[in-house]
Scaffold this active site. Structure first.
Site, PDB file in Angstrom:
ATOM      1  N   ASP A   3      -4.553   3.402  -4.312  1.00 56.68           N
ATOM      2  CA  ASP A   3      -4.142   4.130  -3.120  1.00 56.68           C
ATOM      3  C   ASP A   3      -3.795   5.580  -3.428  1.00 56.68           C
ATOM      4  O   ASP A   3      -2.607   5.939  -3.443  1.00 56.68           O
ATOM      5  CB  ASP A   3      -2.928   3.417  -2.500  1.00 56.68           C
ATOM      6  N   GLU A   7       0.624  12.721  -0.270  1.00 53.15           N
ATOM      7  CA  GLU A   7       1.544  11.583  -0.195  1.00 53.15           C
ATOM      8  C   GLU A   7       2.123  11.233  -1.570  1.00 53.15           C
ATOM      9  O   GLU A   7       3.335  11.060  -1.716  1.00 53.15           O
ATOM     10  CB  GLU A   7       0.811  10.372   0.396  1.00 53.15           C
ATOM     11  N   GLU A  26      -2.963  -3.629   6.278  1.00 51.17           N
ATOM     12  CA  GLU A  26      -1.592  -3.192   6.556  1.00 51.17           C
ATOM     13  C   GLU A  26      -1.214  -3.431   8.016  1.00 51.17           C
ATOM     14  O   GLU A  26      -0.616  -2.579   8.666  1.00 51.17           O
ATOM     15  CB  GLU A  26      -1.410  -1.721   6.163  1.00 51.17           C
TER      16      GLU A  26
HETATM   17  C1  GCV Z   1      -2.357   5.316   7.405  1.00 51.24           C
HETATM   18  C2  GCV Z   1      -1.235   4.192   2.388  1.00 51.24           C
HETATM   19  C3  GCV Z   1      -0.247   4.998   3.177  1.00 51.24           C
HETATM   20  C4  GCV Z   1      -0.261   4.603   4.643  1.00 51.24           C
HETATM   21  C5  GCV Z   1      -1.687   4.757   5.181  1.00 51.24           C
HETATM   22  C6  GCV Z   1      -2.599   3.889   4.323  1.00 51.24           C
HETATM   23  C7  GCV Z   1      -4.053   4.004   4.733  1.00 51.24           C
HETATM   24  O1  GCV Z   1      -0.828   2.857   2.317  1.00 51.24           O
HETATM   25  O2  GCV Z   1       1.029   4.861   2.616  1.00 51.24           O
HETATM   26  O3  GCV Z   1       0.625   5.450   5.329  1.00 51.24           O
HETATM   27  O4  GCV Z   1      -1.760   4.399   6.529  1.00 51.24           O
HETATM   28  O5  GCV Z   1      -2.499   4.272   2.981  1.00 51.24           O
HETATM   29  O6  GCV Z   1      -4.779   4.707   4.034  1.00 51.24           O
HETATM   30  O7  GCV Z   1      -4.450   3.434   5.726  1.00 51.24           O
END
Ligand code: GCV
Length: 714
Positions: free
Chosen positions: A387, A415, A308
């Site tokens: 995720d 989340e 990411e």
């Molecule tokens: C910290 C998901 C979340 C991101 C997070 C990522 C991760 O994609 O939406 O906010 O980033 O996981 O675990 O690194």
């Protein structure tokens, strides 16, 4: 405050909520005669190691303060250890646990062990380290009267998992999109405000107390997405990191830092961050030396790389073992550990391409590296291959790396599970993951909880000696008065700590403990009605949440970006790799070897075949593994589309029951808790109704199949 400020303008913040440590919870030990025995401090160091190490006098002082506070509050007394106390807490450095052999970096469960002996109603807790003794004290608090009642006993208690970590996704600067705490639903950060480490860190010590009472002893204090400002915690801001570590230390909690793989360039001015470059290696060694010189009990680094947008070893044609071992080498002289995340995937995928499968990514990148990671590297694996969804299979990586220390990564912050606006007790979900057996449910082989304890299928000697990689979770705490926004989300934080200590605990029993402590009345007991209603509200709340959100393991269907509320096609034509492929005939992702992405082949037998075959694939994961017609009949006997209608209607009714159950507690729980929970439940009911209506409407319009019961769909 300005000179003109008058006293009437001073705003006094209410104290943070006591969570599971209200004074009432201390009643049982607090009304008795208590004593703490420590080695003679007149001797050099009195057998106690220097501040910063586990046996620190600081933790002893904390314990003495706890005992003093409990007895002062409840009318007991602190007495001489030789005066036959009801509870003796004895620090005995020479006392050693039976299996207390040597352990490599990061493996410290033997130092967390304590013994509890009860004879004639008198209790003695003995431990070799101050932190373990503190855990023993909180064990007695948790047991309440039961600690002193019952037959004579002699028990040893040690955490099953050596490394028990909470990861904070807190930013120093408020991020323009993600805010102060990424995926945080509890206000600001307890560590940072106004672009720097807070001056007043007293709340961090209160937090450490709550964690110590569950058995958590490590905290990573910043976001794994390490932005420019946060990267400097490793260098310029080290003195402030030391202040945070000092605020955690009285309760035996150690600080870790998330670091950027590009730090040698961005902070060190080097032309490269290549893990095989000598200057880069030297830079990391010097950085680690500085950290430990400043914070002797520092825990280690956490790294999100090539994920990411975070930098990583791929830029130099290196792999993740090269990257992780670079940092491992730097922290090894200090006994540090590197948590290296396996959450690596392509977030710029073409949605038109049905052969690329995000679920495959972690295994494809990491399984071939098994055996190449240094002894002090822990590969941290999200529980599922996608995720943190409400329902996913267990990640196959957890079954594929017997020569690597693996940690299970969970998400306490909600989340994808209601963002602390929905009551969703996650311990049953985590417990399912921990109890999953890669070699098959029936065979009694090692479960995930064994893998992360270093007792997986054929672990290497190094992994077994290190006792695995333990567990980590994304924290759900902020500067909100209730710590977690939704007061009932405190139960998730508590449960994570308890499962990290003992992953075999029953989630309902953990909830019972949490209720017993959090809602204790002045005599230390809880109203039976409160206990009953909290079980009714929370025990099955994760399944209720699942029932009105994305069905049958398909995942997501949330609003892109913030991830709250329904948006069935929200991610369908995006680069994120999270698709459901609904068309007029059916829905789901074909991950079979026969006709799909081949993901089922990443599992060992029997799962590779159980998931491959529609006839054996469990209903709750059917859309994760298969693309099926809406008319496909589940094992439950209903079609996929009817299942969607039924569960979504039923889910909202269950939320309605939850609201009624909670409201029946009026007057039996503190007003402020009641008010906040009511506000959240009202939003949960609104949101669940929205999920129901959007999902049902989407499915009826796509499939053309009406609800068999003729209920209202739009
Ligand atoms: C910290 C998901 C979340 C991101 C997070 C990522 C991760 O994609 O939406 O906010 O980033 O996981 O675990 O690194």
């Amino acid at each position: 405050m300005t000179d003109e400020t008058t006293s009437s303008e001073i705003v006094v913040e209410p104290a943070p909520h006591a969570a599971w440590l209200p004074d009432c919870a201390l009643a049982a030990p607090g009304r008795r005669r208590l004593a703490v025995r420590v080695p003679d401090v007149s001797e050099p160091r009195g057998g106690i190691a220097p501040p910063g190490s586990d046996n620190s006098r600081e933790v002893v002082a904390t314990l003495q303060g706890e005992v003093e506070h409990a007895t002062t509050t409840h009318g007991g007394a602190v007495v001489d250890p030789d005066a036959s106390p009801d509870l003796l807490l004895a620090l005995s450095p020479e006392w050693s646990a039976p299996d207390g052999g040597t352990a490599p970096s990061g493996a410290d469960d033997s130092s967390s062990e304590f013994r509890l002996a009860r004879a004639g109603g008198r209790v003695t807790v003995t431990a070799a380290t101050a932190t373990a003794l503190l855990h023993g004290w909180f064990h007695v608090v948790r047991l309440g009267e039961a600690a002193f009642a019952g037959p004579d006993a002699d028990e040893r208690h040690a955490p099953a998992l050596t490394l028990r970590v909470l990861d904070h996704w807190d930013n120093v600067d408020v991020h323009p999109v993600m805010g102060q705490v990424e995926r945080g639903y509890s206000g600001g950060s307890i560590f940072y405000a106004e672009g720097r480490v807070r001056d007043d860190l007293s709340r961090v010590t209160t937090y450490a107390r709550l964690l110590a009472a569950t058995g958590i002893d490590r905290v990573c204090i910043n976001n794994v997405n390490v932005h420019a400002r946060e990267a400097r915690l490793l260098t310029d801001d080290l003195p402030d990191v030391a202040r945070i570590a000092a605020a955690l230390r009285p309760y035996g909690v150690r600080a870790h830092l998330a670091v950027s793989f590009a730090a040698p360039m961005t902070l060190g001015g080097l032309p490269t961050s290549d893990p095989l470059d000598d200057d880069v290696r030297a830079w990391w060694r010097a950085a680690a030396d500085r950290v430990w010189a400043t914070i002797p009990d520092f825990g280690g680094f956490v790294v999100k790389a090539d994920s990411e947008g975070q930098p990583g070893p791929f830029a130099y044609g290196r792999d993740h073992a090269d990257g992780a071992n670079l940092l491992a080498d730097a922290v090894a002289p200090h006994g540090g550990v590197v948590h290296w995340r396996a959450f690596v995937y392509d977030h710029t995928q073409d949605w038109r391409d049905r052969s690329t499968d995000r679920a495959r990514a972690a295994y494809d990148h990491f399984a071939p590296l098994d055996g190449r990671f240094a002894e002090n590297v822990v590969v941290q694996v999200k529980h599922g291959p996608m995720d943190f969804q409400t329902r996913e299979p267990v990640s196959p990586v957890l079954a594929a790396m017997p020569r690597t220390r693996l940690a299970l990564e969970l998400q306490v912050t909600q989340e994808y599970t209601g963002q602390q606006r929905h009551a969703c007790y996650l311990a049953p979900w985590w417990s399912e993951n921990l109890g999953f057996r890669p070699s098959g449910e029936g065979d009694g082989g090692p479960a995930v909880r064994d893998v992360v304890a270093g007792r997986g299928p054929d672990p290497s000697a190094a992994v077994a000696t290190a006792r695995g990689g333990g567990i980590a979770a994304v924290a759900n705490v902020g500067d909100d008065r209730f710590w977690t926004g939704h007061p009932l989300a405190q139960a998730n934080l508590y449960a994570f700590g308890r499962l990290a200590w003992d992953p075999t605990l029953d989630p309902a029993a953990i909830l019972d403990e949490w209720v017993g402590l959090t809602f204790a009345g002045p005599d230390g007991t809880v109203d039976a009605r409160v206990r009953e209603v909290l079980h009714a509200v929370l025990d099955d709340s994760w399944r209720t949440y699942e029932s009105y959100t994305a069905p049958l393991g398909v995942g997501f269907m949330v609003r892109p970006g913030h991830h709250y509320g329904p948006d069935v096609d929200g991610y369908e034509y995006t680069p994120w790799g999270t698709y459901h492929f609904a068309d007029r005939d059916g829905i789901g992702v074909d991950r079979t070897r026969a006709t799909g992405t081949g993901f089922t082949g990443q599992y060992p037998a029997p799962w590779r075949d159980v998931y491959e075959d529609l006839a054996t694939c469990p209903d709750e994961l059917v859309l994760f593994f298969h693309h099926v017609p809406y008319s496909h009949v589940l094992h439950s006997g209903v079609t996929v589309v009817q299942h969607v209608y039924d569960t979504h209607f039923a889910g909202v009714e269950r939320v309605r029951d939850t609201v009624a159950a909670w409201e029946s507690l009026a007057g039996l729980v503190p007003d402020d808790v009641d008010a906040r929970v009511r506000e959240r439940l009202a939003e949960q009911l609104r949101s669940a109704t929205e999920w129901r209506d959007q999902l049902n409407t989407y499915f009826v319009r796509k499939s053309g199949v009406p609800d068999a019961h003729g209920r209202t769909i739009y």
